[in-house]
Design a protein around this motif. Sequence first.
Motif, PDB file in Angstrom:
ATOM      1  N   ALA A 188       0.837  -1.199   0.000  1.00 14.31           N
ATOM      2  CA  ALA A 188       0.000   0.000   0.000  1.00 14.31           C
ATOM      3  C   ALA A 188       0.872   1.249   0.000  1.00 14.31           C
ATOM      4  O   ALA A 188       0.449   2.317  -0.441  1.00 14.31           O
ATOM      5  N   LEU A 189       2.081   1.115   0.512  1.00 15.04           N
ATOM      6  CA  LEU A 189       3.075   2.191   0.460  1.00 15.04           C
ATOM      7  C   LEU A 189       4.324   1.627  -0.190  1.00 15.04           C
ATOM      8  O   LEU A 189       4.624   0.448  -0.038  1.00 15.04           O
ATOM      9  N   ARG A 190       5.054   2.477  -0.898  1.00 13.82           N
ATOM     10  CA  ARG A 190       6.340   2.046  -1.457  1.00 13.82           C
ATOM     11  C   ARG A 190       7.453   2.479  -0.524  1.00 13.82           C
ATOM     12  O   ARG A 190       7.470   3.621  -0.080  1.00 13.82           O
ATOM     13  N   PRO A 191       8.384   1.605  -0.248  1.00 11.80           N
ATOM     14  CA  PRO A 191       9.490   2.013   0.624  1.00 11.80           C
ATOM     15  C   PRO A 191      10.415   2.993  -0.102  1.00 11.80           C
ATOM     16  O   PRO A 191      10.530   2.942  -1.324  1.00 11.80           O
ATOM     17  N   ASP A 192      11.062   3.889   0.658  1.00  9.73           N
ATOM     18  CA  ASP A 192      12.076   4.770   0.069  1.00  9.73           C
ATOM     19  C   ASP A 192      13.324   3.962  -0.269  1.00  9.73           C
ATOM     20  O   ASP A 192      14.102   4.309  -1.144  1.00  9.73           O
ATOM     21  N   GLU A 193      13.481   2.884   0.483  1.00  9.47           N
ATOM     22  CA  GLU A 193      14.679   2.065   0.360  1.00  9.47           C
ATOM     23  C   GLU A 193      14.319   0.675   0.879  1.00  9.47           C
ATOM     24  O   GLU A 193      13.432   0.538   1.720  1.00  9.47           O
ATOM     25  N   GLY A 194      15.034  -0.340   0.411  1.00 11.32           N
ATOM     26  CA  GLY A 194      14.814  -1.673   0.944  1.00 11.32           C
ATOM     27  C   GLY A 194      14.015  -2.556   0.005  1.00 11.32           C
ATOM     28  O   GLY A 194      13.413  -2.079  -0.952  1.00 11.32           O
ATOM     29  N   GLU A 195      14.067  -3.859   0.284  1.00  2.82           N
ATOM     30  CA  GLU A 195      13.394  -4.828  -0.570  1.00  2.82           C
ATOM     31  C   GLU A 195      12.421  -5.661   0.233  1.00  2.82           C
ATOM     32  O   GLU A 195      12.694  -6.008   1.380  1.00  2.82           O
ATOM     33  N   ILE A 196      11.305  -5.977  -0.403  1.00  2.00           N
ATOM     34  CA  ILE A 196      10.291  -6.778   0.276  1.00  2.00           C
ATOM     35  C   ILE A 196       9.875  -7.930  -0.617  1.00  2.00           C
ATOM     36  O   ILE A 196       9.460  -7.729  -1.759  1.00  2.00           O
ATOM     37  N   ASN A 197       9.976  -9.113  -0.063  1.00  2.00           N
ATOM     38  CA  ASN A 197       9.480 -10.294  -0.738  1.00  2.00           C
ATOM     39  C   ASN A 197       8.419 -10.928   0.147  1.00  2.00           C
ATOM     40  O   ASN A 197       8.673 -11.231   1.302  1.00  2.00           O
ATOM     41  N   VAL A 198       7.216 -11.082  -0.420  1.00  2.00           N
ATOM     42  CA  VAL A 198       6.117 -11.667   0.353  1.00  2.00           C
ATOM     43  C   VAL A 198       5.605 -12.891  -0.391  1.00  2.00           C
ATOM     44  O   VAL A 198       5.235 -12.792  -1.569  1.00  2.00           O
ATOM     45  N   CYS A 199       5.627 -14.031   0.259  1.00  2.00           N
ATOM     46  CA  CYS A 199       5.177 -15.293  -0.326  1.00  2.00           C
ATOM     47  C   CYS A 199       5.858 -15.551  -1.674  1.00  2.00           C
ATOM     48  O   CYS A 199       5.234 -16.044  -2.616  1.00  2.00           O
ATOM     49  N   GLY A 200       7.113 -15.176  -1.784  1.00  2.00           N
ATOM     50  CA  GLY A 200       7.858 -15.461  -2.999  1.00  2.00           C
ATOM     51  C   GLY A 200       7.753 -14.387  -4.071  1.00  2.00           C
ATOM     52  O   GLY A 200       8.335 -14.521  -5.143  1.00  2.00           O
ATOM     53  N   PHE A 201       6.993 -13.328  -3.816  1.00  2.00           N
ATOM     54  CA  PHE A 201       6.843 -12.276  -4.816  1.00  2.00           C
ATOM     55  C   PHE A 201       7.520 -10.988  -4.366  1.00  2.00           C
ATOM     56  O   PHE A 201       7.422 -10.598  -3.199  1.00  2.00           O
ATOM     57  N   ASP A 202       8.172 -10.353  -5.313  1.00  2.00           N
ATOM     58  CA  ASP A 202       8.801  -9.064  -5.043  1.00  2.00           C
ATOM     59  C   ASP A 202       7.695  -8.001  -5.049  1.00  2.00           C
ATOM     60  O   ASP A 202       7.083  -7.749  -6.087  1.00  2.00           O
ATOM     61  N   VAL A 203       7.451  -7.400  -3.894  1.00  2.00           N
ATOM     62  CA  VAL A 203       6.313  -6.498  -3.763  1.00  2.00           C
ATOM     63  C   VAL A 203       6.434  -5.273  -4.679  1.00  2.00           C
ATOM     64  O   VAL A 203       5.440  -4.729  -5.146  1.00  2.00           O
ATOM     65  N   SER A 204       7.667  -4.853  -4.997  1.00  2.00           N
ATOM     66  CA  SER A 204       7.810  -3.673  -5.852  1.00  2.00           C
ATOM     67  C   SER A 204       7.462  -3.980  -7.307  1.00  2.00           C
ATOM     68  O   SER A 204       7.058  -3.102  -8.052  1.00  2.00           O
ATOM     69  N   LYS A 205       7.597  -5.262  -7.695  1.00  2.00           N
ATOM     70  CA  LYS A 205       7.333  -5.602  -9.098  1.00  2.00           C
ATOM     71  C   LYS A 205       6.074  -6.447  -9.296  1.00  2.00           C
ATOM     72  O   LYS A 205       5.464  -6.422 -10.341  1.00  2.00           O
ATOM     73  N   GLN A 206       5.753  -7.231  -8.282  1.00  2.00           N
ATOM     74  CA  GLN A 206       4.639  -8.174  -8.447  1.00  2.00           C
ATOM     75  C   GLN A 206       3.601  -7.966  -7.348  1.00  2.00           C
ATOM     76  O   GLN A 206       3.197  -8.895  -6.669  1.00  2.00           O
ATOM     77  N   VAL A 207       3.186  -6.716  -7.201  1.00  2.00           N
ATOM     78  CA  VAL A 207       2.358  -6.379  -6.048  1.00  2.00           C
ATOM     79  C   VAL A 207       1.014  -7.120  -6.066  1.00  2.00           C
ATOM     80  O   VAL A 207       0.522  -7.560  -5.034  1.00  2.00           O
ATOM     81  N   GLU A 208       0.433  -7.321  -7.249  1.00  2.00           N
ATOM     82  CA  GLU A 208      -0.858  -8.012  -7.309  1.00  2.00           C
ATOM     83  C   GLU A 208      -0.741  -9.463  -6.857  1.00  2.00           C
ATOM     84  O   GLU A 208      -1.557  -9.949  -6.074  1.00  2.00           O
ATOM     85  N   GLN A 209       0.310 -10.125  -7.352  1.00  2.00           N
ATOM     86  CA  GLN A 209       0.513 -11.519  -6.956  1.00  2.00           C
ATOM     87  C   GLN A 209       0.764 -11.624  -5.453  1.00  2.00           C
ATOM     88  O   GLN A 209       0.253 -12.514  -4.782  1.00  2.00           O
TER      89      GLN A 209
END
Lengths: 301, 340
Positions: free
Chosen positions: B54-75
């Motif tokens: 729902a928010l984009r980080p200024d920095e850092g990486e997030i992977n949720v359930c195997g998906f990169d939240v910055s690129k695959q947010v819907e999945q």
Amino acid sequence: MTETVISVQNLTRRFGDFVAVDHINFEVHTGEIVGYLGPNGSGKTTTIRMLLGLLAPSEGQATVLGYDVFAQSEEVRSRVGYMSQKFAIYDDLTSLENLTFYGGVYGITDKARIQRTLELVGLKGHESTLTRDMSTGWRQRLSLGIALVHEPKLLFLDEPTSGVDPTARREFWDLIYELAEDGVTILVTTHYMDEAEYCERVGVMRAGKLLAMDTPTALKRSIIQGDVWEVYAQPLERGLDLLSAVEGVDRVGLAGDHLRVISSQVQKETMQRLLTEAGISVEKIERGEASLEDVFLSLAR
Amino acid sequence: MTDLLVNATNLHKSFGDNHAVDGVSLHVKPGEIYGLVGSDGAGKTTTMRLLVGALRPDEGEINVCGFDVSKQVEQARSQVGYLSQRFSLYEDLTVLENIRFFAEVRGLSQTEWLPRSLEILEFVGLGNFKDRRAGQLSGGMKQKLGLASALVTRPRLLLLDEPTTGVDPVTRQDFWQLVIKLVSAPALSVVEAQRADHPSTSDFAKSASSSAQDGVSVIISTPYMDEASRCHRVGFMKLGRIIAEDTPYNLRSRLAERVLELRGSPINTLRHVAHHDEDVEDVAAFGDKLHLRVKEGRAQAVIERLPAGITAQGAELIELRSIPPALEDVFIALSETNHD
């Protein structure tokens, strides 16, 4: 010397068929800090509204600082302070401006007194901070200051430290203990166990009834008869089912990665044996401490 | 690393000058209940909003359930259930209609949502209330309906933002039992059963046993220590940072044999005496008692020494004993060493 500050006899309030407050009795003495613990809708606020003379009792009576709460509600209200979680602080005003404004509402214009109040709640040096830039903990102190500016003898606090971490809560309560030392009497309504633990005596409300009132230590000792055990065993759910069925075990609950057991008759060794015999692996069983939550759950049953 | 349901590294998020999240890393395993514990403004909600994209980080990486939240947010989002602090229910709709609404918004087909909803309502204990209007539910039942709505898509990760604010201990206890059952194997298989292609008895057992890998994870935020103590792992948050992270048991162990409970009267004299003892680091008042935090290895010395000092001041000692440290004691001790 302790005088009775609040005296409540058979206080009852009905709304139609609904009994919001049901024949409660208690007394609070000078300088005491008493908690009034119960979930939303248990009758806490209705009790406070009656004590402030805002709502007439259906039955029973109450005096506050020697005044009848209903017949002499003006006298009561001018001598008590009330800090509510929903209390409006003006975000666009500084802490000093807020305090000055609310002081004016009580007819307090003495600048030295306003300054003294600001110091008392630990906001000296932050007079010109806009309220909207303050942390929750600081806002709570300002709310306390506003409730204190007319130097009341009795203070009602409604969930005064909700939403803050233990450090901020501790700092706030240190202020409350200082006030009590100076003879201010304090009644705290809350549904948080973390808050109730700070009170000298705690009354437990449920469905309009005052189920018990005593020191936290005495409540735990008198109401939790058994020992508390923290049982680390796997699989957890089988352990839960097994221990729940054992006679002499009063209550078993899931507590995250372990079970919390209250048992008056079954000892550690027995639990260990029963679990192991059923093929449940026991990592450790340690003695725990009774909590006010245990007290509440026992009383509510 | 692939088996982590949440793998977030060095997250930063500022709003103007406010560093709401300031270097948070979070690793949550399947089947784990992780507690983000801290005050309002510590960064808990912002962290959760970063995790759901729902928010984009200024920095850092997030992977949720195997998906990169910055690129695959819907999945990523399709795997997440989120119960926000102020979740809204449609008071005029029935329990079942409310769940249907959430299910359809999340793209579940007609054939899917009904059996799933009934199953979940049964799980949260609202099976008999499916036709009741949400407006007529008690506070605790509304909360369970909120939980059921968040679960209807069968998320692998459940985010609960201060879910039990304002409810009584009995209801809260019930709610927690549901959360714990959700992540533990046997109950999970109930929810999982229909996902299996061959719901025979043996597969049912298999899905239960394999759930250690496939289990739902829960991240829950709270300012309250009694809730924190129910989590498998806890991260204490302060000023946008996680200042300590461990199991509640290990966190408490950090202060093992270092907390004493002192009761007696007058309490102010006791406080004064304790405060002046060289081995006492901290004195906290708790209603009718004091908690003393003592230096490492000095508990016995304090227990032997303090009674004489108390009597000398004319005060009465009722009890002085070593107690298991509470998470609250640990949080306060840690905060002191983390002052900026």
